[in-house]
Scaffold this motif. Structure first.
Motif, PDB file in Angstrom:
ATOM      1  N   VAL A  21      17.830  97.504  38.989  1.00 10.02           N
ATOM      2  CA  VAL A  21      18.469  98.769  38.143  1.00 10.02           C
ATOM      3  C   VAL A  21      18.740  98.517  36.846  1.00 10.02           C
ATOM      4  N   MET A  22      19.477  97.139  36.581  1.00  4.82           N
ATOM      5  CA  MET A  22      19.807  96.903  35.190  1.00  4.82           C
ATOM      6  C   MET A  22      18.598  96.874  34.155  1.00  4.82           C
ATOM      7  N   ILE A  45      15.429 106.575  36.814  1.00  2.53           N
ATOM      8  CA  ILE A  45      15.847 105.378  37.131  1.00  2.53           C
ATOM      9  C   ILE A  45      14.836 104.842  38.315  1.00  2.53           C
ATOM     10  N   MET A  46      14.937 105.866  39.377  1.00  4.15           N
ATOM     11  CA  MET A  46      14.201 105.485  40.454  1.00  4.15           C
ATOM     12  C   MET A  46      12.969 105.527  40.364  1.00  4.15           C
ATOM     13  N   SER A  47      12.254 106.096  39.437  1.00  2.00           N
ATOM     14  CA  SER A  47      10.859 106.088  39.254  1.00  2.00           C
ATOM     15  C   SER A  47      10.189 104.898  38.684  1.00  2.00           C
ATOM     16  N   LYS A  60      13.714 100.321  48.658  1.00  2.47           N
ATOM     17  CA  LYS A  60      14.191 101.740  48.817  1.00  2.47           C
ATOM     18  C   LYS A  60      15.780 101.998  48.328  1.00  2.47           C
ATOM     19  N   ILE A  61      15.919 102.543  47.211  1.00  2.10           N
ATOM     20  CA  ILE A  61      17.055 102.717  46.707  1.00  2.10           C
ATOM     21  C   ILE A  61      17.291 104.476  46.738  1.00  2.10           C
ATOM     22  N   ASN A  62      18.318 104.775  47.544  1.00  2.00           N
ATOM     23  CA  ASN A  62      18.669 106.158  47.585  1.00  2.00           C
ATOM     24  C   ASN A  62      19.735 106.655  46.474  1.00  2.00           C
ATOM     25  N   ALA A  63      20.132 107.903  46.461  1.00  4.73           N
ATOM     26  CA  ALA A  63      20.991 108.294  45.205  1.00  4.73           C
ATOM     27  C   ALA A  63      22.332 107.663  45.351  1.00  4.73           C
TER      28      ALA A  63
END
Length: 119
Positions: A9-10, A30-32, A39-42
């Motif tokens: 994420v960073m 960010i998720m794109s 798998k990272i959800n909101a």
């Protein structure tokens, strides 16, 4: 020390800021960038962003634009130094692997010398 998901994420946030002090991004942006296999959800993204905020990588302000949750991110010193510290960590790991290889090679040669002396 960041865990794997925080590190991903960073890296995404750093690339979205693109060398500027800050940026305005959505969770979809960010998720794109994140790899599809992780798998990272909101909700977990919110938790990770808050953890990075608490660690001092950036300031985080939640906003809303046209009904979509947006993040206003302003990088701090730790956030600007993220790429440098990541490269340094990779160099340290490479050096430790190299040092282990040299140690194994030295042990092998020393074993051959001892075997030659005592047989």
């Amino acid at each position: 020390m960041l865990d794997r998901k925080e590190n991903m994420v960073m890296a995404a946030v750093y690339s979205l800021c693109d060398g500027t002090d800050g940026c305005l991004v959505s969770s979809a942006d960010i998720m794109s960038i994140l790899p599809a296999r992780h798998k990272i959800n909101a909700q977990s993204l919110d938790d990770i962003l808050n953890a990075l905020k608490c660690d001092g990588y950036f300031d985080l302000i939640l906003s809303e634009r046209k009904g979509e949750k947006m993040y206003v991110i302003n990088l701090k010193e730790s956030g600007f130094a993220y790429k440098r510290t990541a490269k340094q960590k990779q160099r340290d790991v490479s050096f430790k692997i190299f040092l282990a290889f040299i140690g194994a090679l030295a042990t092998f040669i020393f074993g051959l010398i001892l075997k030659g002396l005592f047989t």
